[in-house]
Design a protein around this motif. Structure first.
Motif, PDB file in Angstrom:
ATOM      1  N   SER A 273       0.826  -1.201   0.000  1.00  0.00           N
ATOM      2  CA  SER A 273       0.000   0.000   0.000  1.00  0.00           C
ATOM      3  C   SER A 273       0.867   1.261   0.000  1.00  0.00           C
ATOM      4  O   SER A 273       0.579   2.230  -0.728  1.00  0.00           O
ATOM      5  CB  SER A 273      -0.922  -0.011   1.219  1.00  0.00           C
ATOM      6  OG  SER A 273      -1.669   1.160   1.294  1.00  0.00           O
ATOM      7  N   LEU A 274       1.935   1.266   0.795  1.00  0.00           N
ATOM      8  CA  LEU A 274       2.854   2.412   0.810  1.00  0.00           C
ATOM      9  C   LEU A 274       3.528   2.583  -0.550  1.00  0.00           C
ATOM     10  O   LEU A 274       3.656   3.705  -1.050  1.00  0.00           O
ATOM     11  CB  LEU A 274       3.922   2.253   1.894  1.00  0.00           C
ATOM     12  CG  LEU A 274       3.474   2.359   3.352  1.00  0.00           C
ATOM     13  CD1 LEU A 274       4.673   2.213   4.278  1.00  0.00           C
ATOM     14  CD2 LEU A 274       2.727   3.638   3.632  1.00  0.00           C
TER      15      LEU A 274
ATOM     16  N   LYS B 286       2.359   1.615  -3.436  1.00  0.00           N
ATOM     17  CA  LYS B 286       1.330   2.055  -4.384  1.00  0.00           C
ATOM     18  C   LYS B 286       1.093   3.564  -4.245  1.00  0.00           C
ATOM     19  O   LYS B 286       1.002   4.285  -5.240  1.00  0.00           O
ATOM     20  CB  LYS B 286       0.036   1.280  -4.135  1.00  0.00           C
ATOM     21  CG  LYS B 286      -1.060   1.599  -5.097  1.00  0.00           C
ATOM     22  CD  LYS B 286      -2.305   0.765  -4.796  1.00  0.00           C
ATOM     23  CE  LYS B 286      -3.450   1.172  -5.684  1.00  0.00           C
ATOM     24  NZ  LYS B 286      -4.680   0.436  -5.370  1.00  0.00           N
ATOM     25  N   GLU B 287       1.014   4.048  -3.001  1.00  0.00           N
ATOM     26  CA  GLU B 287       0.817   5.474  -2.768  1.00  0.00           C
ATOM     27  C   GLU B 287       2.001   6.274  -3.308  1.00  0.00           C
ATOM     28  O   GLU B 287       1.819   7.313  -3.949  1.00  0.00           O
ATOM     29  CB  GLU B 287       0.633   5.767  -1.279  1.00  0.00           C
ATOM     30  CG  GLU B 287       0.392   7.237  -0.994  1.00  0.00           C
ATOM     31  CD  GLU B 287       0.307   7.579   0.481  1.00  0.00           C
ATOM     32  OE1 GLU B 287       0.192   8.787   0.782  1.00  0.00           O
ATOM     33  OE2 GLU B 287       0.355   6.674   1.338  1.00  0.00           O
TER      34      GLU B 287
ATOM     35  N   GLN C 290       1.797   6.418  -7.088  1.00  0.00           N
ATOM     36  CA  GLN C 290       0.707   7.304  -7.481  1.00  0.00           C
ATOM     37  C   GLN C 290       1.145   8.768  -7.384  1.00  0.00           C
ATOM     38  O   GLN C 290       0.940   9.551  -8.313  1.00  0.00           O
ATOM     39  CB  GLN C 290      -0.523   7.057  -6.598  1.00  0.00           C
ATOM     40  CG  GLN C 290      -1.643   8.064  -6.736  1.00  0.00           C
ATOM     41  CD  GLN C 290      -2.406   7.947  -8.034  1.00  0.00           C
ATOM     42  OE1 GLN C 290      -2.379   6.914  -8.703  1.00  0.00           O
ATOM     43  NE2 GLN C 290      -3.094   9.009  -8.410  1.00  0.00           N
ATOM     44  N   LEU C 291       1.764   9.111  -6.258  1.00  0.00           N
ATOM     45  CA  LEU C 291       2.208  10.488  -6.059  1.00  0.00           C
ATOM     46  C   LEU C 291       3.318  10.875  -7.028  1.00  0.00           C
ATOM     47  O   LEU C 291       3.272  11.940  -7.638  1.00  0.00           O
ATOM     48  CB  LEU C 291       2.697  10.691  -4.624  1.00  0.00           C
ATOM     49  CG  LEU C 291       1.636  10.708  -3.533  1.00  0.00           C
ATOM     50  CD1 LEU C 291       2.287  10.699  -2.157  1.00  0.00           C
ATOM     51  CD2 LEU C 291       0.710  11.898  -3.679  1.00  0.00           C
TER      52      LEU C 291
ATOM     53  N   GLU D 199       0.472  12.096  -9.828  1.00  0.00           N
ATOM     54  CA  GLU D 199       0.072  13.390  -9.269  1.00  0.00           C
ATOM     55  C   GLU D 199       1.142  14.469  -9.403  1.00  0.00           C
ATOM     56  O   GLU D 199       0.833  15.613  -9.734  1.00  0.00           O
ATOM     57  CB  GLU D 199      -0.326  13.228  -7.800  1.00  0.00           C
ATOM     58  CG  GLU D 199      -1.663  12.531  -7.627  1.00  0.00           C
ATOM     59  CD  GLU D 199      -2.145  12.536  -6.198  1.00  0.00           C
ATOM     60  OE1 GLU D 199      -2.018  13.574  -5.521  1.00  0.00           O
ATOM     61  OE2 GLU D 199      -2.659  11.493  -5.763  1.00  0.00           O
TER      62      GLU D 199
ATOM     63  N   ARG E 222       5.366  14.287   1.317  1.00  0.00           N
ATOM     64  CA  ARG E 222       4.853  12.918   1.498  1.00  0.00           C
ATOM     65  C   ARG E 222       5.747  11.894   0.798  1.00  0.00           C
ATOM     66  O   ARG E 222       5.990  10.816   1.337  1.00  0.00           O
ATOM     67  CB  ARG E 222       3.413  12.832   0.982  1.00  0.00           C
ATOM     68  CG  ARG E 222       2.749  11.501   1.182  1.00  0.00           C
ATOM     69  CD  ARG E 222       2.483  11.198   2.634  1.00  0.00           C
ATOM     70  NE  ARG E 222       1.832   9.895   2.753  1.00  0.00           N
ATOM     71  CZ  ARG E 222       1.756   9.199   3.848  1.00  0.00           C
ATOM     72  NH1 ARG E 222       2.249   9.678   4.971  1.00  0.00           N
ATOM     73  NH2 ARG E 222       1.164   8.025   3.863  1.00  0.00           N
TER      74      ARG E 222
ATOM     75  N   LEU F 118       7.451   8.734   2.603  1.00  0.00           N
ATOM     76  CA  LEU F 118       7.205   7.369   2.138  1.00  0.00           C
ATOM     77  C   LEU F 118       8.496   6.653   1.760  1.00  0.00           C
ATOM     78  O   LEU F 118       8.676   5.478   2.085  1.00  0.00           O
ATOM     79  CB  LEU F 118       6.238   7.368   0.950  1.00  0.00           C
ATOM     80  CG  LEU F 118       4.794   7.726   1.282  1.00  0.00           C
ATOM     81  CD1 LEU F 118       3.997   7.924   0.003  1.00  0.00           C
ATOM     82  CD2 LEU F 118       4.155   6.665   2.155  1.00  0.00           C
TER      83      LEU F 118
ATOM     84  N   ASP G  28       2.195   2.665  10.346  1.00  0.00           N
ATOM     85  CA  ASP G  28       1.841   3.292   9.066  1.00  0.00           C
ATOM     86  C   ASP G  28       0.567   2.728   8.454  1.00  0.00           C
ATOM     87  O   ASP G  28       0.077   3.253   7.464  1.00  0.00           O
ATOM     88  CB  ASP G  28       2.980   3.119   8.056  1.00  0.00           C
ATOM     89  CG  ASP G  28       4.193   3.948   8.428  1.00  0.00           C
ATOM     90  OD1 ASP G  28       4.012   5.153   8.670  1.00  0.00           O
ATOM     91  OD2 ASP G  28       5.299   3.381   8.496  1.00  0.00           O
ATOM     92  N   GLU G  29       0.030   1.667   9.021  1.00  0.00           N
ATOM     93  CA  GLU G  29      -1.118   0.985   8.414  1.00  0.00           C
ATOM     94  C   GLU G  29      -2.460   1.326   9.053  1.00  0.00           C
ATOM     95  O   GLU G  29      -3.500   0.968   8.512  1.00  0.00           O
ATOM     96  CB  GLU G  29      -0.919  -0.532   8.505  1.00  0.00           C
ATOM     97  CG  GLU G  29       0.328  -1.008   7.809  1.00  0.00           C
ATOM     98  CD  GLU G  29       0.549  -2.490   7.993  1.00  0.00           C
ATOM     99  OE1 GLU G  29      -0.158  -3.277   7.329  1.00  0.00           O
ATOM    100  OE2 GLU G  29       1.418  -2.868   8.800  1.00  0.00           O
TER     101      GLU G  29
END
Length: 157
Positions: free
Chosen positions: A13-14, A16-17, A20-21, A25, A61, A65, A109-110
């Motif tokens: 999940s981290l 993936k974020e 994405q960023l 983004e 961020r 991360l 973090d989860e």
């Protein structure tokens, strides 16, 4: 003190974020900043100011991360964990007032955005570690002590 432990799902999940960023983004926001800057006076340009602020948030961020991913220690399920509470366990507990709670013990973090996850660093998780079904756990909190009975322990495999 925050531990660096994380489940495989949390690590993914981290990542993936971060992707994405960094890959979606940030490039989009950079284009918007460039476009807004080309319009001239930046001091009164709301598009420029907003997107510049958003770019700083994204960068902050991303740095966080990257550090967390680099330091994270992924803890995978092991059959030896069965029957006892360890990192990654889904635990059902009950107190003396017969209030039942079910949650998963995960890394710090989860837990955000999840009401059914608690941090391994929390007083509840610390009190439950290494216990088994029908064991009592005394949870020490700033408001006092509470007795919890472990009803069920499961692991996502």
């Amino acid at each position: 003190m925050k531990t660096n432990l994380i489940t495989k799902e949390g690590f993914e999940s981290l990542q993936k974020e971060l992707n994405q960023l960094w890959k979606i983004e940030r490039p989009e926001t950079t284009k918007k900043v460039t476009w807004a800057a080309s319009l001239g006076d930046r001091s009164e340009n709301a598009d420029y100011q907003y997107n510049k602020k958003r770019l700083r948030e994204i960068d902050r961020r991303v740095r966080y991360l990257r550090r967390r991913i680099e330091q994270a220690k992924v803890i995978n399920y092991s059959p030896e964990q069965e029957g006892r509470v360890y990192f990654g366990a889904w635990v059902e507990v009950e107190n003396e007032q017969e209030e039942v709670m079910r949650f998963r013990i995960v890394g710090a973090d989860e837990i955000y955005g999840r009401k059914d996850y608690i941090s391994i660093d929390s007083p509840m998780a610390r009190a439950l570690l290494k216990k088994q079904v029908d064991d009592d756990a005394i949870v020490k909190t700033p408001t006092g002590e509470t007795l919890w009975l472990i009803n069920k322990i499961e692991y996502s495999k």
